[in-house]
Design a protein around this motif. Structure first.
Motif, mmCIF file in Angstrom:
data_model
loop_
_atom_site.group_PDB
_atom_site.id
_atom_site.type_symbol
_atom_site.label_atom_id
_atom_site.label_comp_id
_atom_site.label_asym_id
_atom_site.label_seq_id
_atom_site.Cartn_x
_atom_site.Cartn_y
_atom_site.Cartn_z
ATOM 1 N N ALA A 84 0.833 -1.211 0.000
ATOM 2 C CA ALA A 84 0.000 0.000 0.000
ATOM 3 C C ALA A 84 0.865 1.257 0.000
ATOM 4 O O ALA A 84 0.554 2.240 -0.684
ATOM 5 C CB ALA A 84 -0.926 -0.012 1.214
ATOM 6 N N VAL A 85 1.951 1.220 0.748
ATOM 7 C CA VAL A 85 2.868 2.369 0.800
ATOM 8 C C VAL A 85 3.506 2.610 -0.568
ATOM 9 O O VAL A 85 3.586 3.746 -1.043
ATOM 10 C CB VAL A 85 3.951 2.139 1.877
ATOM 11 C CG1 VAL A 85 5.094 3.142 1.738
ATOM 12 C CG2 VAL A 85 3.329 2.243 3.274
ATOM 13 N N ASP A 86 3.957 1.538 -1.209
ATOM 14 C CA ASP A 86 4.558 1.673 -2.545
ATOM 15 C C ASP A 86 3.574 2.302 -3.535
ATOM 16 O O ASP A 86 3.929 3.177 -4.331
ATOM 17 C CB ASP A 86 5.007 0.302 -3.071
ATOM 18 C CG ASP A 86 6.278 -0.197 -2.412
ATOM 19 O OD1 ASP A 86 6.958 0.617 -1.754
ATOM 20 O OD2 ASP A 86 6.589 -1.400 -2.542
ATOM 21 N N MET A 87 2.314 1.836 -3.500
ATOM 22 C CA MET A 87 1.304 2.366 -4.427
ATOM 23 C C MET A 87 1.034 3.851 -4.154
ATOM 24 O O MET A 87 0.922 4.654 -5.079
ATOM 25 C CB MET A 87 0.008 1.569 -4.293
ATOM 26 C CG MET A 87 0.106 0.119 -4.746
ATOM 27 S SD MET A 87 0.234 -0.055 -6.530
ATOM 28 C CE MET A 87 -1.445 0.345 -7.027
ATOM 29 N N ALA A 88 0.943 4.215 -2.886
ATOM 30 C CA ALA A 88 0.665 5.611 -2.528
ATOM 31 C C ALA A 88 1.821 6.516 -2.937
ATOM 32 O O ALA A 88 1.610 7.600 -3.500
ATOM 33 C CB ALA A 88 0.425 5.716 -1.021
ATOM 34 N N LEU A 89 3.044 6.074 -2.686
ATOM 35 C CA LEU A 89 4.204 6.894 -3.034
ATOM 36 C C LEU A 89 4.386 6.999 -4.546
ATOM 37 O O LEU A 89 4.869 8.016 -5.053
ATOM 38 C CB LEU A 89 5.467 6.315 -2.384
ATOM 39 C CG LEU A 89 5.502 6.411 -0.854
ATOM 40 C CD1 LEU A 89 6.744 5.716 -0.310
ATOM 41 C CD2 LEU A 89 5.470 7.877 -0.403
ATOM 42 N N GLU A 90 3.987 5.942 -5.265
ATOM 43 C CA GLU A 90 4.061 5.999 -6.726
ATOM 44 C C GLU A 90 3.109 7.071 -7.261
ATOM 45 O O GLU A 90 3.448 7.829 -8.183
ATOM 46 C CB GLU A 90 3.710 4.635 -7.322
ATOM 47 C CG GLU A 90 3.635 4.602 -8.849
ATOM 48 C CD GLU A 90 4.949 4.892 -9.532
ATOM 49 O OE1 GLU A 90 4.936 5.089 -10.759
ATOM 50 O OE2 GLU A 90 5.994 4.937 -8.857
ATOM 51 N N ARG A 91 1.898 7.145 -6.687
ATOM 52 C CA ARG A 91 0.970 8.184 -7.138
ATOM 53 C C ARG A 91 1.525 9.571 -6.818
ATOM 54 O O ARG A 91 1.421 10.489 -7.628
ATOM 55 C CB ARG A 91 -0.411 8.010 -6.508
ATOM 56 C CG ARG A 91 -1.413 9.015 -7.086
ATOM 57 C CD ARG A 91 -2.843 8.732 -6.724
ATOM 58 N NE ARG A 91 -3.195 9.191 -5.397
ATOM 59 C CZ ARG A 91 -4.456 9.353 -4.982
ATOM 60 N NH1 ARG A 91 -5.459 9.057 -5.801
ATOM 61 N NH2 ARG A 91 -4.712 9.753 -3.755
ATOM 62 N N ARG A 92 2.127 9.735 -5.649
ATOM 63 C CA ARG A 92 2.716 11.031 -5.301
ATOM 64 C C ARG A 92 3.833 11.388 -6.278
ATOM 65 O O ARG A 92 3.955 12.535 -6.718
ATOM 66 C CB ARG A 92 3.251 11.000 -3.871
ATOM 67 C CG ARG A 92 3.972 12.285 -3.475
ATOM 68 C CD ARG A 92 4.415 12.259 -2.019
ATOM 69 N NE ARG A 92 5.330 13.347 -1.727
ATOM 70 C CZ ARG A 92 4.974 14.589 -1.480
ATOM 71 N NH1 ARG A 92 3.698 14.911 -1.478
ATOM 72 N NH2 ARG A 92 5.874 15.515 -1.230
ATOM 73 N N LEU A 102 6.044 -1.571 -15.064
ATOM 74 C CA LEU A 102 4.994 -1.257 -14.092
ATOM 75 C C LEU A 102 5.346 -0.066 -13.205
ATOM 76 O O LEU A 102 4.521 0.389 -12.417
ATOM 77 C CB LEU A 102 4.725 -2.483 -13.204
ATOM 78 C CG LEU A 102 4.109 -3.699 -13.911
ATOM 79 C CD1 LEU A 102 4.271 -4.947 -13.059
ATOM 80 C CD2 LEU A 102 2.649 -3.445 -14.231
ATOM 81 N N SER A 103 6.617 0.408 -13.322
ATOM 82 C CA SER A 103 7.084 1.538 -12.504
ATOM 83 C C SER A 103 7.026 1.225 -11.013
ATOM 84 O O SER A 103 6.619 2.051 -10.206
ATOM 85 C CB SER A 103 6.271 2.806 -12.813
ATOM 86 O OG SER A 103 6.395 3.167 -14.158
ATOM 87 N N VAL A 104 7.427 0.000 -10.649
ATOM 88 C CA VAL A 104 7.513 -0.379 -9.238
ATOM 89 C C VAL A 104 8.876 -1.016 -9.014
ATOM 90 O O VAL A 104 9.584 -1.367 -9.962
ATOM 91 C CB VAL A 104 6.398 -1.381 -8.832
ATOM 92 C CG1 VAL A 104 5.036 -0.765 -9.024
ATOM 93 C CG2 VAL A 104 6.511 -2.685 -9.613
ATOM 94 N N SER A 105 9.254 -1.153 -7.751
ATOM 95 C CA SER A 105 10.514 -1.820 -7.439
ATOM 96 C C SER A 105 10.368 -3.328 -7.634
ATOM 97 O O SER A 105 9.258 -3.870 -7.624
ATOM 98 C CB SER A 105 10.922 -1.524 -6.001
ATOM 99 O OG SER A 105 9.998 -2.129 -5.096
ATOM 100 N N LYS A 106 11.506 -3.989 -7.807
ATOM 101 C CA LYS A 106 11.475 -5.432 -7.989
ATOM 102 C C LYS A 106 10.932 -6.129 -6.744
ATOM 103 O O LYS A 106 10.229 -7.138 -6.829
ATOM 104 C CB LYS A 106 12.874 -5.948 -8.328
ATOM 105 C CG LYS A 106 12.887 -7.374 -8.861
ATOM 106 C CD LYS A 106 14.277 -7.782 -9.312
ATOM 107 C CE LYS A 106 14.287 -9.244 -9.771
ATOM 108 N NZ LYS A 106 15.641 -9.666 -10.180
ATOM 109 N N SER A 107 11.232 -5.557 -5.571
ATOM 110 C CA SER A 107 10.732 -6.163 -4.332
ATOM 111 C C SER A 107 9.215 -6.039 -4.233
ATOM 112 O O SER A 107 8.540 -6.954 -3.748
ATOM 113 C CB SER A 107 11.399 -5.506 -3.116
ATOM 114 O OG SER A 107 11.106 -4.129 -3.076
ATOM 115 N N THR A 108 8.684 -4.908 -4.704
ATOM 116 C CA THR A 108 7.227 -4.732 -4.713
ATOM 117 C C THR A 108 6.576 -5.761 -5.627
ATOM 118 O O THR A 108 5.553 -6.372 -5.277
ATOM 119 C CB THR A 108 6.856 -3.315 -5.184
ATOM 120 O OG1 THR A 108 7.366 -2.371 -4.237
ATOM 121 C CG2 THR A 108 5.344 -3.149 -5.286
ATOM 122 N N LEU A 109 7.164 -5.974 -6.801
ATOM 123 C CA LEU A 109 6.619 -6.962 -7.737
ATOM 124 C C LEU A 109 6.678 -8.353 -7.123
ATOM 125 O O LEU A 109 5.733 -9.146 -7.250
ATOM 126 C CB LEU A 109 7.394 -6.921 -9.053
ATOM 127 C CG LEU A 109 6.946 -7.922 -10.115
ATOM 128 C CD1 LEU A 109 5.479 -7.729 -10.476
ATOM 129 C CD2 LEU A 109 7.819 -7.804 -11.365
#
Length: 455
Positions: A112-120, A433-440
């Motif tokens: 959830a934190v990763d998704m929120a920070l990505e939007r920011r 996907l513009s996320v970190s590998k750990s998030t994926l």
């Protein structure tokens, strides 16, 4: 990494969240009450605030309001027990990014934190680019993907040159935008930029349009007329859709490129012009050469510096940024108050194949802004061929786009579709996907999917 504030009157939960976030590399402050949270928010601008909904006299709603009053770009995650989910949903309507229902795992928190920070991050980038655009030509190309940044690096390098550039790519990829950027970044930035649409000029008028004519040169030539090549003297001549030029007029263009001289029809002397030429086409010119439809010598004169633009489906991580920029543009232009794009809508946009590329995305967002009734653009506002979310090349389906699918389902379909498209390569999928590998990795663990099975 981000600056995060954790607000909870339960010390053990507050400490657990702080440790989890610190281990992920974030800087964490803690507040044991709503009053303390309001004080800290008044002193520091945070990237993210995680707050319990039930805090006593000053509850999570008040903390949310204080955060948004201080900085509307700060994202807020609301922590709630099952019995207060209705209140948490109301918080989301008031500007919170999402809510976490108790009990939750560290992986769920980090996701959830990763998704929120990505939007920011995306909002910050759009705002930064909008500032860059203020008072400038609104053709500034947007994009943060590696593919697009490489294009811009090449443009910056080649803009200083006077060599001819041939820009290729599918329809709607921004070839005209790149041509204007080449002009703006080079030494000719204050000179004329003249566009010649080669597809729209009749064969018998091409020479006159490009090189001009003198009075009486032919029937109907009632006055002298300066050609477009001379209009561009000192600046840039943009030959758009150059692949559409009929074979019998191509020698005229070749002669101009070889000599740098023009001769208006009816005039007995040539005029030298100092013109930078940028050409563009969505056609495969080498295939046309093999078919006898395009001159090989003209191709080599045009193709001094070749620049291939990627299709939008090849730079999907730029779609949210482009969509948000179009949203802001059309909201202002059309007098609407649409401010954000729902997460479900973003996932649908990233899942679509975009055969019309950026131009199609622009049209979809413009229609969506007109259809949206509130401040948020939602999937039902996106009028484009129906698809099964997560299958970029799906055929139109009767149910529309994303009907009856939750955010989580849309996200899962999109993630798995991207992984399948890259043969299970997690590093490449994470970049798209513009996320970190750990998030994926956490997402795949949550889905119970082995990436190798998608290879």
């Amino acid at each position: 990494m981000a600056q995060v504030l954790v607000v909870d009157d339960q010390a053990s939960l507050r400490r657990t969240l702080a440790i989890t976030l610190s281990r992920a590399g974030h800087t964490v402050d803690e507040a044991p009450s709503g009053e303390d949270a309001q004080r800290k928010v008044g002193q520091t601008i945070y990237d993210l605030v995680i707050t319990d909904l039930k805090l006593g006299d000053v509850d999570g709603v008040a903390v949310l309001d204080a955060v948004k009053a201080r900085d509307a770009e700060t994202e807020v995650l609301v922590v709630t027990a099952f019995g207060t989910i209705e209140s948490a949903v109301e918080c989301v309507r008031r500007g919170a990014f999402d809510y976490l229902a108790k009990p939750f795992t560290p992986d769920q928190v980090l996701h959830a934190v990763d998704m929120a920070l990505e939007r920011r991050r995306l909002r910050t980038e759009v705002r930064h680019l909008s500032r860059q655009l203020a008072g400038q030509d609104p053709v500034q190309p947007l994009g943060a993907s590696d593919r697009w940044q490489r294009v811009l690096e090449i443009v910056r390098e080649w803009a200083e040159s006077d060599s001819t550039i041939l820009v290729t790519g599918e329809t709607g990829t921004g070839k005209d935008v790149i041509a204007r950027l080449i002009q703006r970044l080079g030494p000719r930035q204050d000179q004329a930029f003249v566009t010649v649409n080669c597809a729209t000029i009749p064969d018998n008028l091409f020479e006159s349009e490009l090189f001009g004519h003198i009075k009486g040169a032919f029937s109907g030539a009632s006055q002298n007329r300066k050609g477009l090549a001379q209009e561009a003297d000192g600046g840039t001549l943009f030959l758009d859709e150059v692949g559409e030029l009929p074979l019998d007029v191509q020698p005229q263009l070749l002669r101009f490129l070889e000599t740098g001289e023009i001769r208006p029809i009816g005039q007995n002397r040539s005029i030298r012009v100092d013109t930078r030429v940028v050409a563009a086409t969505n056609r495969d010119l080498q295939a046309m050469i093999r078919e006898g439809a395009f001159r090989e010598d003209l191709f080599y004169r045009l193709n001094v510096l070749p620049l291939q633009l990627p299709a939008l489906r090849e730079r999907r991580e730029d779609i949210p940024l482009l969509a948000q920029a179009f949203l802001e543009r059309f909201s202002r232009r059309l007098g609407r108050k649409v401010e954000t794009i729902a997460k479900q809508a973003v996932l649908v946009l990233k899942s679509y194949a975009w055969p019309g590329n950026i131009r199609e995305l622009e049209n979809v967002i413009e229609r969506g802004v007109m259809l949206a009734k509130g401040t948020e653009l939602r999937p039902e506002h996106l009028l484009m061929p129906g698809l099964n979310p997560g299958q970029p090349n799906a055929e139109p389906t009767e149910g529309g786009v994303g009907d009856d699918l939750t955010v989580a389902e849309l996200e899962r379909l999109h993630v798995l579709a991207v992984l399948k498209r890259v043969g299970g390569n997690q590093k490449q999928a994470a970049q798209i996907l513009s996320v970190s590998k750990s998030t994926l990795w956490r997402k795949l663990k949550e889905y119970g999917v082995d990436a190798a099975s998608l290879a």
